[in-house]
Design a protein around this motif. Structure first.
Motif, short mmCIF file in Angstrom:
data_model
loop_
_atom_site.label_atom_id
_atom_site.label_comp_id
_atom_site.label_asym_id
_atom_site.label_seq_id
_atom_site.Cartn_x
_atom_site.Cartn_y
_atom_site.Cartn_z
N ARG A 12 0.83 -1.20 0.00
CA ARG A 12 0.00 0.00 0.00
C ARG A 12 0.87 1.25 0.00
O ARG A 12 1.85 1.33 0.73
N GLN A 115 -3.61 11.81 -7.00
CA GLN A 115 -3.45 10.84 -8.08
C GLN A 115 -1.98 10.76 -8.46
O GLN A 115 -1.30 11.78 -8.61
N GLU A 117 0.41 8.23 -11.08
CA GLU A 117 0.52 7.12 -12.04
C GLU A 117 -0.79 6.33 -12.14
O GLU A 117 -0.79 5.10 -12.09
N GLU A 119 -3.16 6.01 -9.99
CA GLU A 119 -3.62 5.42 -8.73
C GLU A 119 -3.91 6.53 -7.73
O GLU A 119 -3.20 7.53 -7.66
N ILE A 121 -3.77 7.86 -4.08
CA ILE A 121 -2.96 7.61 -2.89
C ILE A 121 -3.54 8.41 -1.72
O ILE A 121 -3.64 9.63 -1.81
#
Length: 146
Positions: A12, A115, A117, A119, A121
């Motif tokens: 994670r 955001q 790449e 994804e 976070i």
């Protein structure tokens, strides 16, 4: 635009606000400290101070710290005190304005998401985590000069 340090806990990724990060330390010493929050692994001497050593993954999951000596430490300001958070890795800086946490995510410790790449976070709210530590018996603000 706000800057975040991207840190890894297992598989994670999370973000820590750069203005709260003091330094990243790859090697650290662990000293026992009884009577603390379950996520507190002890204390560690950093920057001529002895500060709480907290396993970030255990604190976020409201779990007990595992006995680990691997990883690195992110020294951060947390409610006016210094805390050494143990993480698996600390990589790059992400520059982006945060977005709200998606309503379907159950992350009471996140102040937003960024955001990176493709994804999302989560951004860690260190003030919320400081409250968890204090509520669980940890003492913040009592770091000692060495």
């Amino acid at each position: 635009m706000t800057e975040y340090l991207r840190v890894r806990l297992g598989d994670r990724w999370l973000g820590l606000r750069v203005d709260q990060v003091v330094e990243v330390v790859e090697e650290f010493e662990r000293l026992d400290a009884p009577g603390s929050h379950p996520a507190v692994m002890g204390v560690t001497p950093i920057k001529q101070r002895v500060v709480p050593l907290v396993q970030l993954a255990a604190l976020i999951e409201d779990d007990a710290a595992s006995d680990t000596s691997h990883g690195m430490v992110v020294l951060a300001r947390c409610s006016g005190a210094m805390v050494a958070f143990v993480v698996d890795d600390a990589e790059e800086l992400v520059r982006e304005d945060p977005r709200p946490v998606p309503e379907t995510w159950q992350l009471p410790w996140a102040s937003g998401v960024v955001q990176h790449e493709g994804e999302l976070i989560p951004i860690v709210d260190l003030e919320v985590l400081a409250e968890r530590l204090v509520a669980g018996g940890a003492e913040l603000g009592n770091e000692h000069r060495r």
